[in-house]
Write a protein that holds these residues in place. Structure first.
Motif: not given
Length: 124
Positions: A26-32, A100-101
Motif C-alpha cells: 500500500r505504497t500510495a497511501s502509506s509513503t510520504s 507516512r508523514y
C-alpha cells in the motif's frame, strides 16, 4: 508496505555504489518520505538521507553531503542511493525506510516501515 533493498557490496575507498530500495504493498497511501539509514557494528542506526515522495525535496547527513545522492522513481516505487567517493567509515548495513508523514525525520523511530538491509563494505 514491504521494502526490498539491494546493491550493497565490497568496494575500495574512492569507488561508487548504487543502492536500490523497491517498495510494494500500500505504497500510495502509506509513503510520504523515504529514507536511508546505516548501522555499523557496535553503533546506533544513523540517518543518511531522505526524500519526499511528491516534491523530491532531499535531506542529507553532513557526513555524506556532496558524496551521496538520493533519488526516486515513482513509477517503479523505488528509491536509490548513489554513493560516490566511498570511505572506509561508510562501511555499514544500509537500510531503507518509509515514513507516512511529510517532513524531515532523522530518527529511526520516526519511520514506519523498514527493509531488511544491505551490507556495504569499503576497504582502505
Amino acid at each position: 508496505v514491504q521494502l526490498q533493498a539491494s546493491g550493497g557490496g565490497l568496494v575500495q575507498a574512492g569507488d561508487s555504489l548504487r543502492l536500490s530500495c523497491a517498495a510494494s504493498g500500500r505504497t500510495a497511501s502509506s509513503t510520504s518520505m523515504m529514507g536511508w539509514f546505516r548501522q555499523a557494528p557496535g553503533k546506533e542506526r544513523e540517518f543518511v538521507a531522505a526524500i519526499s515522495w511528491i516534491s523530491s525535496i532531499t535531506y542529507y547527513a553532513d557526513s555524506v553531503k556532496g558524496r551521496f545522492t538520493i533519488s526516486r522513481d515513482n513509477d517503479k516505487n523505488t528509491v536509490y542511493l548513489q554513493m560516490n567517493s566511498l570511505k572506509p567509515e561508510d562501511t555499514a548495513v544500509y537500510y531503507c525506510a518509509v515514513r507516512r508523514y511529510y517532513g524531515l525525520a532523522r530518527l529511526p523511530n520516526e519511520y514506519d516501515y523498514w527493509g531488511q538491509g544491505t551490507q556495504v563494505t569499503v576497504s582502505s
